[in-house]
Design a protein around this motif. Structure first.
Motif, PDB file in Angstrom:
ATOM      1  N   MET B  13      20.461  41.364  20.758  1.00  0.00           N
ATOM      2  CA  MET B  13      20.683  42.713  20.260  1.00  0.00           C
ATOM      3  C   MET B  13      21.906  42.761  19.355  1.00  0.00           C
ATOM      4  N   GLY B  14      21.870  43.706  18.435  1.00  0.00           N
ATOM      5  CA  GLY B  14      23.016  43.937  17.586  1.00  0.00           C
ATOM      6  C   GLY B  14      24.007  44.852  18.276  1.00  0.00           C
ATOM      7  N   MET B  15      25.200  44.924  17.723  1.00  0.00           N
ATOM      8  CA  MET B  15      26.260  45.685  18.370  1.00  0.00           C
ATOM      9  C   MET B  15      25.990  47.186  18.369  1.00  0.00           C
ATOM     10  N   THR B  16      25.101  47.654  17.489  1.00  0.00           N
ATOM     11  CA  THR B  16      24.823  49.089  17.450  1.00  0.00           C
ATOM     12  C   THR B  16      23.569  49.468  18.243  1.00  0.00           C
ATOM     13  N   ASN B  17      22.892  48.466  18.800  1.00  0.00           N
ATOM     14  CA  ASN B  17      21.651  48.741  19.526  1.00  0.00           C
ATOM     15  C   ASN B  17      21.905  49.349  20.896  1.00  0.00           C
ATOM     16  N   LYS B  18      20.858  49.981  21.427  1.00  0.00           N
ATOM     17  CA  LYS B  18      20.829  50.400  22.831  1.00  0.00           C
ATOM     18  C   LYS B  18      19.641  49.715  23.492  1.00  0.00           C
ATOM     19  N   LYS B  19      19.904  49.059  24.599  1.00  0.00           N
ATOM     20  CA  LYS B  19      18.843  48.382  25.342  1.00  0.00           C
ATOM     21  C   LYS B  19      19.089  48.571  26.830  1.00  0.00           C
ATOM     22  N   SER B  20      18.061  48.251  27.620  1.00  0.00           N
ATOM     23  CA  SER B  20      18.206  48.339  29.073  1.00  0.00           C
ATOM     24  C   SER B  20      17.663  47.091  29.746  1.00  0.00           C
ATOM     25  N   PRO B  61      33.538  48.032  31.554  1.00  0.00           N
ATOM     26  CA  PRO B  61      33.605  48.955  30.407  1.00  0.00           C
ATOM     27  C   PRO B  61      32.437  49.930  30.408  1.00  0.00           C
ATOM     28  N   SER B  62      32.687  51.113  29.866  1.00  0.00           N
ATOM     29  CA  SER B  62      31.677  52.174  29.892  1.00  0.00           C
ATOM     30  C   SER B  62      30.470  51.872  29.015  1.00  0.00           C
ATOM     31  N   ARG B  63      30.529  50.843  28.194  1.00  0.00           N
ATOM     32  CA  ARG B  63      29.360  50.473  27.398  1.00  0.00           C
ATOM     33  C   ARG B  63      28.253  49.877  28.283  1.00  0.00           C
ATOM     34  N   PHE B  64      28.578  49.594  29.553  1.00  0.00           N
ATOM     35  CA  PHE B  64      27.589  49.195  30.555  1.00  0.00           C
ATOM     36  C   PHE B  64      27.392  50.384  31.499  1.00  0.00           C
ATOM     37  N   SER B  65      26.171  50.847  31.636  1.00  0.00           N
ATOM     38  CA  SER B  65      25.901  52.016  32.454  1.00  0.00           C
ATOM     39  C   SER B  65      24.765  51.712  33.419  1.00  0.00           C
ATOM     40  N   PRO B  66      25.042  51.663  34.741  1.00  0.00           N
ATOM     41  CA  PRO B  66      23.986  51.353  35.691  1.00  0.00           C
ATOM     42  C   PRO B  66      23.220  52.595  36.102  1.00  0.00           C
ATOM     43  N   GLU B  67      22.011  52.361  36.574  1.00  0.00           N
ATOM     44  CA  GLU B  67      21.186  53.451  37.110  1.00  0.00           C
ATOM     45  C   GLU B  67      20.346  52.884  38.240  1.00  0.00           C
ATOM     46  N   CYS B  68      20.304  53.602  39.350  1.00  0.00           N
ATOM     47  CA  CYS B  68      19.525  53.155  40.506  1.00  0.00           C
ATOM     48  C   CYS B  68      18.664  54.315  40.984  1.00  0.00           C
ATOM     49  N   PRO B  69      17.458  54.479  40.439  1.00  0.00           N
ATOM     50  CA  PRO B  69      16.618  55.630  40.784  1.00  0.00           C
ATOM     51  C   PRO B  69      16.061  55.582  42.201  1.00  0.00           C
ATOM     52  N   ASN B  70      15.909  54.375  42.733  1.00  0.00           N
ATOM     53  CA  ASN B  70      15.460  54.212  44.125  1.00  0.00           C
ATOM     54  C   ASN B  70      15.904  52.836  44.613  1.00  0.00           C
ATOM     55  N   LEU B  74      16.718  48.849  39.783  1.00  0.00           N
ATOM     56  CA  LEU B  74      18.083  48.927  39.267  1.00  0.00           C
ATOM     57  C   LEU B  74      18.038  48.643  37.774  1.00  0.00           C
ATOM     58  N   PHE B  75      18.732  49.480  37.017  1.00  0.00           N
ATOM     59  CA  PHE B  75      18.785  49.296  35.568  1.00  0.00           C
ATOM     60  C   PHE B  75      20.234  49.101  35.141  1.00  0.00           C
ATOM     61  N   LEU B  76      20.377  48.410  34.018  1.00  0.00           N
ATOM     62  CA  LEU B  76      21.678  48.307  33.362  1.00  0.00           C
ATOM     63  C   LEU B  76      21.472  48.689  31.913  1.00  0.00           C
ATOM     64  N   HIS B  77      22.001  49.876  31.550  1.00  0.00           N
ATOM     65  CA  HIS B  77      21.848  50.367  30.180  1.00  0.00           C
ATOM     66  C   HIS B  77      23.013  49.854  29.341  1.00  0.00           C
ATOM     67  N   LEU B  78      22.661  49.351  28.171  1.00  0.00           N
ATOM     68  CA  LEU B  78      23.644  48.701  27.294  1.00  0.00           C
ATOM     69  C   LEU B  78      23.746  49.452  25.972  1.00  0.00           C
ATOM     70  N   HIS B  79      24.958  49.733  25.513  1.00  0.00           N
ATOM     71  CA  HIS B  79      25.102  50.345  24.191  1.00  0.00           C
ATOM     72  C   HIS B  79      26.428  49.947  23.574  1.00  0.00           C
ATOM     73  N   THR B  80      26.388  49.745  22.269  1.00  0.00           N
ATOM     74  CA  THR B  80      27.548  49.316  21.475  1.00  0.00           C
ATOM     75  C   THR B  80      28.274  48.153  22.135  1.00  0.00           C
ATOM     76  N   LEU B  81      27.515  47.110  22.463  1.00  0.00           N
ATOM     77  CA  LEU B  81      28.117  45.936  23.072  1.00  0.00           C
ATOM     78  C   LEU B  81      28.880  45.108  22.045  1.00  0.00           C
ATOM     79  N   GLN B  82      29.690  44.213  22.565  1.00  0.00           N
ATOM     80  CA  GLN B  82      30.490  43.309  21.753  1.00  0.00           C
ATOM     81  C   GLN B  82      29.958  41.872  21.905  1.00  0.00           C
ATOM     82  N   SER B  86      28.004  38.696  25.514  1.00  0.00           N
ATOM     83  CA  SER B  86      26.915  37.724  25.621  1.00  0.00           C
ATOM     84  C   SER B  86      27.121  36.901  26.890  1.00  0.00           C
ATOM     85  N   ALA B  87      26.093  36.873  27.728  1.00  0.00           N
ATOM     86  CA  ALA B  87      26.217  36.203  29.027  1.00  0.00           C
ATOM     87  C   ALA B  87      24.861  36.236  29.725  1.00  0.00           C
TER      88      ALA B  87
END
Lengths: 110, 115
Positions: B13-20, B61-70, B74-82, B86-87
């Motif tokens: 992903m690019g640094m401006t992308n949003k992915k999960s 960092p807040s550019r990583f946002s978790p979500e656990c609906p049940n 478990l999700f990890l939402h990614l936005h404006t990463l650096q 990469s890992a």
């Protein structure tokens, strides 16, 4: 300094050799885990120890709580044992915080 | 078969992308974890959810946002990463987030490359 130190970092052995990987830690713990990570990333939990010794097939794990040290032994090593072995401890005074070693990369040559 | 699955397995992903990133477990566990594994560094615990409630957030960092609906997802939402993000991102689950350090079951990981 990392709370968990492993040695050696890299290890190459001939098939059939007896292998020992060491783990030392500096925090009080409630449990210690040995994990195996194969190329590609997936991690498998091998052992969870809080005292003494456990054996599973050719793998043996020991822990000395007083010395804050654990060892993982592999008898009659085989190329399929090639992997990264990670030591992890659960801190007893830190709200179940996990601390991980950097891993020991083992290569067993046929 | 570990019982813990992760998708995708690889992501560029690019640094401006949003992915999960998605993690799913079919073990009936109530605790789920996100870890980051960078080259030559120990595993880093990022987030812990116990019974769908976040119990640990290790200064991520807040550019990583978790979500656990049940308890199974478990999700990890990614936005404006650096690029240094990469890992390999590993998901794990355990029966509960208990005091005896219950055995965790790991997924295969998502290999992330940020360009």
């Amino acid at each position: 300094k990392n709370e968990v130190e492993q040695s050696p970092q890299n290890l190459t052995a001939q098939e059939g050799e007896f292998i020992t990987i060491n783990c030392s830690y500096s925090v009080g713990i409630s449990a210690l885990h040995w994990l195996q990570q194969h190329p590609g990333g997936g991690i498998v939990s091998l052992f969870m120890l809080s005292s003494g010794k456990k054996k599973h097939g050719r793998l043996i794990a020991t822990i000395n709580i007083q010395e804050k040290h654990s060892s993982l032994h592999i008898t009659a090593s085989h190329p399929r044992d090639s992997a990264v072995y990670i030591c992890a401890v659960v801190g007893s005074n830190t709200g179940n915080q996990f601390y991980f070693g950097t891993g020991t990369s083992l290569t067993v040559i046929p | 078969e570990t019982g813990v699955t992760q998708t995708p397995r690889h992501l560029v992903m690019g640094m401006t992308n949003k992915k999960s990133l998605k993690c799913e477990q079919h073990l009936g566990h109530n605790a789920m974890y996100w870890y980051k594994q960078s080259a030559k560094k120990p595993l880093e615990l990022m987030f812990v959810y116990n019974f769908k409630e976040q119990t640990e957030n290790n200064s991520v960092p807040s550019r990583f946002s978790p979500e656990c609906p049940n308890s199974s997802h478990l999700f990890l939402h990614l936005h404006t990463l650096q690029p240094e993000d990469s890992a390999l991102y590993l998901c794990a689950s355990s029966p509960t987030f208990g005091s005896l350090g219950e055995t965790q079951y790991f997924g295969p990981g998502t290999r992330l490359l940020v360009l």
